[in-house]
Design an enzyme around this catalytic site. Structure first.
Site, mmCIF file in Angstrom:
data_model
loop_
_atom_site.group_PDB
_atom_site.id
_atom_site.type_symbol
_atom_site.label_atom_id
_atom_site.label_comp_id
_atom_site.label_asym_id
_atom_site.label_seq_id
_atom_site.Cartn_x
_atom_site.Cartn_y
_atom_site.Cartn_z
ATOM 1 N N LYS A 1 0.824 -1.225 0.000
ATOM 2 C CA LYS A 1 0.000 0.000 0.000
ATOM 3 C C LYS A 1 0.850 1.263 0.000
ATOM 4 C CE LYS A 1 -2.113 -0.591 3.950
ATOM 5 N NZ LYS A 1 -1.620 -1.869 4.495
ATOM 6 N N ARG B 1 -9.603 1.637 8.562
ATOM 7 C CA ARG B 1 -9.270 0.256 8.910
ATOM 8 C C ARG B 1 -10.432 -0.436 9.603
ATOM 9 N NH1 ARG B 1 -3.459 0.886 8.953
ATOM 10 N NH2 ARG B 1 -2.356 -1.021 9.422
ATOM 11 N N ARG C 1 11.224 -6.588 5.232
ATOM 12 C CA ARG C 1 11.266 -5.165 4.887
ATOM 13 C C ARG C 1 12.005 -4.340 5.933
ATOM 14 N NH1 ARG C 1 5.047 -2.952 5.009
ATOM 15 N NH2 ARG C 1 4.757 -3.177 7.231
ATOM 16 N N ARG D 1 11.141 -2.209 11.350
ATOM 17 C CA ARG D 1 10.106 -1.619 12.197
ATOM 18 C C ARG D 1 9.855 -2.565 13.353
ATOM 19 N NH1 ARG D 1 5.005 -0.175 8.497
ATOM 20 N NH2 ARG D 1 3.894 -1.111 10.236
ATOM 21 N N ARG E 1 -0.938 -8.777 13.532
ATOM 22 C CA ARG E 1 -1.506 -7.706 12.701
ATOM 23 C C ARG E 1 -2.393 -8.289 11.612
ATOM 24 N NH1 ARG E 1 3.823 -5.086 11.160
ATOM 25 N NH2 ARG E 1 2.667 -3.926 9.603
#
Ligand code: ADP
Length: 218
Positions: free
Chosen positions: A15, A90, A126, A159, A170
């Site tokens: 996204k 969300r 990532r 992160r 998540r």
């Protein structure tokens, strides 16, 4: 024509990357609630203190807090001629609140779909730049070399909510809270779904085509 676009999809769907590119192409801001919350945590603001633990655990920040954050952001000058929203809404409550904020202004909605196992693989790999926030995939090259941001030379870090356990939490939150929210949009004529498991350029082409098709219909 002004672009008002929501980019929806699970963590790791791409996204942020896609939203940034399409926003730049249209000269509108990319507004990411995740980035805004991370900035608040880093700066140690009262908002940051309030949301820190929730974000670290991969849970959702309360609808009231998020809706107020977005309301204020959408009032800024740069958002008056369009925007791309990433990570908001969300929940169904956030989607309903956004409809109220936009008061009938046309909105394009694109959902990016990617299988769960691929999402976990991507998110684990990532890294983000400590300085400018750019996201990079360690799979783009040799992970051992992926330590420096190509944009600004800043240090690339993981992160804290990208660890495997938090990612799985998540994803659970996504399927429980956010997937039902997709149902709120999917029957609208301005809704499109794209396959996010293909190469980033192809995902981008699909989103651009979806946006063009939606704009042509209006
Ligand atoms: P991702 O899309 O990779 O899950 P984001 O950067 O969009 O990550 O969001 C990171 C975290 O910030 C979320 O796990 C959640 O804790 C919080 N957050 C971001 N946007 C929202 C939102 N619209 N509502 C509630 N919490 C949010």
């Amino acid at each position: 024509m002004a672009l008002r676009l929501l980019v929806l999809g699970p963590p790791g769907a791409g996204k942020g990357t896609q939203a940034l590119r399409i926003a730049r192409d249209h000269g509108v801001p990319k507004i990411s609630t995740g980035d805004m919350l991370r900035d608040a945590v880093t700066s140690g603001s009262p908002l940051g203190a309030l949301v820190k633990e929730t974000v670290a655990k991969g849970q959702l920040v309360s609808d009231d807090v998020i809706v107020e954050l977005v309301r204020v952001r959408l009032e800024e000058d740069d958002a008056q001629h369009g925007f791309v929203l990433d990570g908001f809404p969300r929940t169904v409550a956030q989607a309903k609140a956004l409809d109220v904020l936009l008061a009938g202004t046309p909105l394009a909605v694109v959902e990016i779909r990617v299988p769960d196992e691929e999402l976990v693989r991507r998110v684990r790999g990532r890294r983000i730049c400590e300085r400018c926030g750019t996201t990079v995939s360690a799979f783009d090259g040799d992970p051992a070399l992926a330590q420096e941001c190509k944009t600004c030379g800043g240090r690339l870090v993981q992160r804290s909510d990208d660890s495997e356990t938090v990612v799985r939490d998540r994803l659970k939150v996504y399927w429980r809270e956010t997937q039902p929210m997709i149902g709120f949009y999917e029957n609208r004529p301005t809704f499109r779904r794209v396959d996010g498991s293909v190469a980033p350029v192809d995902v981008y082409a699909a989103i651009a085509a979806a946006v063009a098709a939606v704009s042509a219909e209006r």
